[in-house]
Design an enzyme around this catalytic site. Structure first.
Site, PDB file in Angstrom:
ATOM      1  CB  SER A 129      -0.938   0.095   1.185  1.00 30.51           C
ATOM      2  OG  SER A 129      -1.599  -1.105   1.417  1.00 30.51           O
ATOM      3  CD1 TRP A 160      -2.210   2.644   4.195  1.00 29.74           C
ATOM      4  CD2 TRP A 160      -2.245   3.554   6.308  1.00 29.74           C
ATOM      5  NE1 TRP A 160      -2.997   3.617   4.330  1.00 29.74           N
ATOM      6  CE2 TRP A 160      -3.306   4.160   5.165  1.00 29.74           C
ATOM      7  CE3 TRP A 160      -2.481   3.517   7.631  1.00 29.74           C
ATOM      8  CZ2 TRP A 160      -3.818   5.294   5.955  1.00 29.74           C
ATOM      9  CZ3 TRP A 160      -3.206   4.695   8.041  1.00 29.74           C
ATOM     10  CH2 TRP A 160      -3.880   5.472   7.326  1.00 29.74           C
ATOM     11  CB  THR A 162       1.747  -4.422   9.746  1.00 30.59           C
ATOM     12  OG1 THR A 162       0.265  -3.692   9.453  1.00 30.59           O
ATOM     13  CG2 THR A 162       1.673  -5.192  11.175  1.00 30.59           C
ATOM     14  CG  LEU A 253      -1.423 -18.125   4.199  1.00 28.51           C
ATOM     15  CD1 LEU A 253      -2.167 -19.235   4.186  1.00 28.51           C
ATOM     16  CD2 LEU A 253       0.167 -18.517   4.122  1.00 28.51           C
ATOM     17  CD  GLU A 254      -2.495  -9.721   3.315  1.00 30.44           C
ATOM     18  OE1 GLU A 254      -1.910  -9.869   2.491  1.00 30.44           O
ATOM     19  OE2 GLU A 254      -3.070  -8.566   4.204  1.00 30.44           O
ATOM     20  CD  GLN A 349     -26.276  -2.157  23.104  1.00 25.06           C
ATOM     21  OE1 GLN A 349     -25.411  -1.813  22.595  1.00 25.06           O
ATOM     22  NE2 GLN A 349     -27.130  -1.758  23.716  1.00 25.06           N
ATOM     23  N   GLY A 352     -23.123  -3.824  28.605  1.00 23.89           N
ATOM     24  CA  GLY A 352     -23.630  -2.489  29.138  1.00 23.89           C
ATOM     25  C   GLY A 352     -22.255  -1.553  29.366  1.00 23.89           C
ATOM     26  N   GLY A 377      -7.239  -6.021   2.101  1.00 19.56           N
ATOM     27  CA  GLY A 377      -8.453  -5.965   1.215  1.00 19.56           C
ATOM     28  C   GLY A 377      -9.797  -5.532   1.845  1.00 19.56           C
TER      29      GLY A 377
END
Ligand SMILES: Cc1cc2nc3c(=O)[nH]c(=O)nc-3n(C[C@H](O)[C@H](O)[C@H](O)COP(=O)(O)OP(=O)(O)OC[C@H]3O[C@@H](n4cnc5c(N)ncnc54)[C@H](O)[C@@H]3O)c2cc1C
Length: 399
Positions: A129, A160, A162, A253-254, A349, A352, A377
């Protein structure tokens, strides 16, 4: 004994037990703190080398464990059930770099680099990317031009990434799998080549560590800069202009292992939701007696079981290194990423106010889950790929 898709052999079940025990002892105690501090636990990552997990699918002759896609899913699921950020850093290293090199590198590259990345001496990353190109891979702008002596000069920025930086001081990853433009074909389509860029090569640096992410904060994300970066001829992977096929193969595989990460998130959210629904009382009864709570728990269980079956069924037939299984690698990620986000939301939820704070875990899972609809993706790209593939593979529907 009934057949268990997620643990098809005794070896798989033992791997799961081993990773689960390690997670409980080493990963869980540090997860909240590293999320809060936006800090990657580099030492803990390196220590996975001792367990043989960093090269889980890599070839055994060069320090890998030589295991299959089911094993890779097991490890990602277990890590992610505790610390999805750490699991993402693990995926970037072991799937995006190590597996890629094991499948697509030449013998000299594998012999020199695989032992280092399988042991944890080196940490790897994969850079596709860019600031101006994500889904549109062929729109990437980083270029590589070959010198007369065969070496290459890379120019561009990657975004981006990693593991792109290993710490807060901009120490770059030891080795990065970089895609760059090296030409166009006779129909004007962009052609990509792959380069192994190593720390210390002139012109390779970290632009910035990207801070303040919504989730996955225990993994480092960085912008990388290549400024007249000089890469030796022997660090080209595969053929010049031949990257698209191996890029697509590794993406399968990713996506499968990202889906397994979603499964880990879903499982943990369900564990927390289920426990809380039995413990918490309101109006003199456990809240699990209320129909609306039952809807959250019941639907989450069914979605969790469906994602588990689809993921491990796909893993069982995914041959590492072979392309052509995109229909289901996109399918599992499309389904599992959104299901995990919904299950984490249901858990919050049900819990709470307590669900909304860090100590109760699900708020971290809820934030981390969202990334899986974007990274590796976007869900829109999976919808596009599946629809496109079903034109040629309509028979898959009736199989
Ligand atoms: C935490 C994190 C870690 C990451 N790690 C890595 C890494 O290690 N290596 C790496 O190379 N990348 C990495 N990425 C990048 C990630 O893969 C991209 O963010 C992703 O591919 C989407 O690209 P984009 O952000 O440029 O969005 P875009 O591609 O610009 O998309 C923006 C929106 O437009 C939509 N869109 C685009 N094209 C179409 C279309 N044809 N049809 C319909 N909708 C469309 C998208 O679905 C999305 O909703 C990471 C991202 C994050 C956030």
């Amino acid at each position: 004994m009934t057949h268990d898709l997620a643990n098809p052999t005794e070896a798989h079940a033992m791997l799961r037990e081993m990773v689960r025990a390690w997670v409980e002892e080493h990963l869980e105690p540090q997860a909240l703190e590293h999320d809060r501090a936006e800090r990657f636990n580099l030492d803990l990552m390196r220590s996975l080398g001792d367990l043989g997990l960093l090269g889980i699918t890599a070839d055994e002759d060069h320090g890998g464990a030589g295991l299959d896609a089911v094993a890779a899913c097991i490890v990602h699921e277990e890590l992610s059930a505790s610390d999805p950020g750490f699991a993402l850093a693990y995926l970037a290293h072991s799937m995006l770099f190590v597996n890629n090199l094991s499948v697509n590198g030449n013998e000299a590259q594998r012999e020199r680099i695989l032992p280092k990345v399988c042991s944890g001496e080196w940490i790897g990353a994969m850079a596709m990317s860019e600031p101006d190109a994500g889904t549109d891979v062929l729109g990437l702008g980083t270029t590589a031009v070959q010198n007369d002596d065969g070496s290459w000069v890379l120019n561009g920025r990657k975004m981006w990434i990693t593991n792109g930086t290993l710490d807060e001081d901009g120490t770059p990853a030891d080795v990065v799998w970089v895609y760059a433009r090296t030409g166009t074909d006779d129909r004007g389509r962009v052609q990509l080549s792959t380069f192994l860029v190593e720390a210390g090569m002139p012109g390779y640096s970290v632009g910035q560590k990207i801070m303040d992410k919504t989730g996955m904060r225990a993994s480092n994300t960085a912008e990388l800069v290549f400024e007249d970066c000089l890469v030796p001829a022997e660090n080209l992977v595969g053929d010049v202009c031949g990257s698209l096929v191996h890029m697509m193969g590794n993406l399968e595989l990713e996506r499968l292992t990202l889906a397994a990460m979603s499964l880990g998130i879903a499982r943990r959210a369900l564990v927390e939701m289920n426990r809380y629904a039995g413990e918490r009382e309101a109006f003199g009864r456990p809240i699990r007696d209320f129909g609306q709570i039952q809807r959250h728990v019941g639907e989450s269980w069914a979605k969790y079981r469906a994602m588990r079956a689809y993921i491990y069924d796909t893993a069982a037939s995914l041959a590492i290194g072979d392309a052509g299984q995109r229909l289901d690698s996109d399918g599992v990620k499309l389904f599992a990423s959104t299901a995990a986000k919904e299950i984490a939301d249901a858990a919050m939820q049900v819990m709470g106010g307590y669900g909304y704070v860090g100590e109760y875990v699900v708020e971290r899972l809820w934030r981390d889950a969202k990334l899986l609809e974007i990274g590796g993706g976007t869900v829109e790209s999976h919808q596009k790929n599946i629809t496109r593939d079903l034109i040629a593979m309509a028979d898959a529907i009736r199989r």
